[in-house]
Design a protein around this motif. Sequence first.
Motif, short mmCIF file in Angstrom:
data_model
loop_
_atom_site.label_atom_id
_atom_site.label_comp_id
_atom_site.label_asym_id
_atom_site.label_seq_id
_atom_site.Cartn_x
_atom_site.Cartn_y
_atom_site.Cartn_z
N ALA A 164 34.39 -62.05 -29.99
CA ALA A 164 33.11 -61.94 -29.30
C ALA A 164 32.60 -63.32 -28.92
CB ALA A 164 32.08 -61.24 -30.20
N VAL A 165 31.80 -63.38 -27.86
CA VAL A 165 31.17 -64.63 -27.44
C VAL A 165 29.82 -64.73 -28.15
CG1 VAL A 165 30.30 -65.99 -25.52
CG2 VAL A 165 32.34 -64.58 -25.21
N ILE A 166 29.68 -65.71 -29.03
CA ILE A 166 28.49 -65.85 -29.86
C ILE A 166 27.79 -67.17 -29.56
CG2 ILE A 166 27.56 -65.94 -32.21
CD1 ILE A 166 28.85 -63.26 -31.55
N GLY A 167 26.49 -67.10 -29.29
CA GLY A 167 25.69 -68.29 -29.07
C GLY A 167 24.70 -68.50 -30.20
N ALA A 168 24.30 -69.74 -30.40
CA ALA A 168 23.34 -70.09 -31.45
C ALA A 168 22.12 -70.73 -30.81
CB ALA A 168 23.97 -71.04 -32.45
N ASN A 169 20.95 -70.19 -31.12
CA ASN A 169 19.69 -70.68 -30.55
C ASN A 169 19.00 -71.58 -31.56
OD1 ASN A 169 16.67 -70.50 -29.99
ND2 ASN A 169 17.44 -69.40 -28.20
#
Length: 345
Positions: free
Chosen positions: A131-136
């Motif tokens: 999965a493509v996971i981003g961190a804010n």
Amino acid sequence: MALSDLGTALLRWMDAETAHELAIRAIQVLPLPAPVADDPVLATAVGPLELPNPVGLAAGLDKNGVALRGLSRLGFGFVECGSVTPRAQPGNPKPRLFRLSEDRAIINRMGFNNAGLEAFAVRLAARPANAVIGANLGANKDTEDKAADYVAGLIRLKGLADYVTVNVSSPNTPGLRALQGRTALDDLLGRLAEARGGDATPVFLKIAPDLTAAEIAMVVEAALDHRIDALIVSNTTLDRPATLRSPHRDEAGGLSGEALKDRAMAALRAAADASDRRLPLIAVGGIGSGQDAWDRIRAGACAVQIYSALIYEGPGLVGRIKLDLAARLRAEGFSTVSEAASTPR
């Protein structure tokens, strides 16, 4: 009605924050099936980031990265978790989350409540690989040098996320939105560029919808000067449209959902005009249908994010938007989302 959407309807009978916590827990423990492969026409790119479809989850639902495996099975093209701050903090006093059901909107003043950077990093290290996971990233409420908090987050999460978002636009942390001024923004983005070094992980910048077109143009130029990979347009608004009907309409905090749609679209158009396709754009705010997502893509966004609409429509909304977008792309003769985003209307 799908079982997941029935669960959403039941959760709406509960206190908003209790329902949020139960939804996250359910996504953690329920044995969700793997999503079917996306229609190839939905492929898109946000700078160097390749996505199987353009429908992402906005930050705020999974603040601590505890439900990434389940969220990755709901059909999103990318999932953004956080906001995370270097030190754990409880956020603002409750109640701090309000459904404006009559307006299909939400007001929140959560205040970056989260378990802190170390716990977040441990969970990201165990994230689903497919999965493509981003961190804010956010900043602690009591930090004087807020830019230092973003630098700390970027350094600690190196290699753990597919992209990192610098959130300088939450209205619920005092002084945070001041980082969108040119002097403060140059300082922040310059320090982040130095901390990135040769790391190829994309860094996105999330801005407020309450900026003027001239202010958005300034942010675009600063982002380009400091090698930011994309702009997320936009966060929640402090504005209260006169059309709001809910008794919660005067609660303090950021407004999201359908009531944000027009303001978020205006901000996106200002960013698209200013960037002139030099900077990829991700659209957020008031997106609750395939038509809404299509309108943002044709206005120049190469991807969209949703959150508030899920509270009213349930997780089945993700699949419905994707089906609608695939049909529209083919009807208009486009082979990819990126092509539709970059082709003037």
